[in-house]
Design a protein around this motif. Structure first.
Motif: not given
Ligand SMILES: N=c1c2ncn([C@@H]3O[C@H](COP(=O)(O)OP(=O)(O)OP(=O)(O)O)[C@@H](O)[C@H]3O)c2ncn1[C@@H]1O[C@H](COP(=O)(O)O)[C@@H](O)[C@H]1O
Length: 124
Positions: A96-124
């Motif tokens: 129900a929480r995922r209702e209306g959330l496109s799987g493709l949008e969710e996947k793209a958001a997850r990729k962005d999060e991973l990219r941000d986490a990798a960037e943060t690690q690079k600058h640590d």
């Protein structure tokens, strides 16, 4: 009104050894007595059988076998949820929480999060 998922979850819970379940008379109690590995092995087997039934159905048109195997898979998933003290309602709530959330949008958001986490690690 309770659904079949709720009723099954209740029966499964009652089959736990701590709740008086008896492996001599109950398939579910027997699975609980065997523990995590036996329950997870059944999930793997039933998932594979569901895939095979679906592949076969494309050849022989026997869609009923897909339903039968999928019921086995769902049933054993309910046993696994109980083993981890989770309920089918919690899975329904997550859907129900995922209702209306496109799987493709969710996947793209997850990729962005991973990219941000990798960037943060690079600058640590
Ligand atoms: N819905 C089910 C259900 N679906 C499938 N199964 C069992 O799950 C097993 C499926 O395994 P397989 O197809 O691999 O067959 P198998 O070769 O017999 O299995 P194993 O020897 O590997 O265990 C079979 O033994 C089925 O009978 C179920 N067993 C029980 N239930 C429900 O659970 C309730 C409680 O069951 P008991 O704990 O046995 O009283 C029952 O009243 C039903 O409502």
């Amino acid at each position: 009104m309770s659904t079949i998922l709720d009723r099954l979850a209740e029966i499964i819970e009652s089959r736990k050894l701590a709740n008086g379940g008896d492996p001599a008379t109950s398939y579910v109690s027997r699975l609980f007595a065997k523990g995590d590995d036996a329950i997870l092995k059944k999930i793997g087997e039933e998932a594979t059988e569901t895939v095979m039934a679906a592949k076969d159905a494309r050849v022989d048109g026997d869609n009923a076998k897909v339903l039968y195997e999928c019921a086995d898979l769902w049933f054993h998933s309910l046993v696994m949820l109980a083993q981890f003290d989770l309920s089918p309602q919690q899975v329904l709530d997550e859907l129900a929480r995922r209702e209306g959330l496109s799987g493709l949008e969710e996947k793209a958001a997850r990729k962005d999060e991973l990219r941000d986490a990798a960037e943060t690690q690079k600058h640590d």
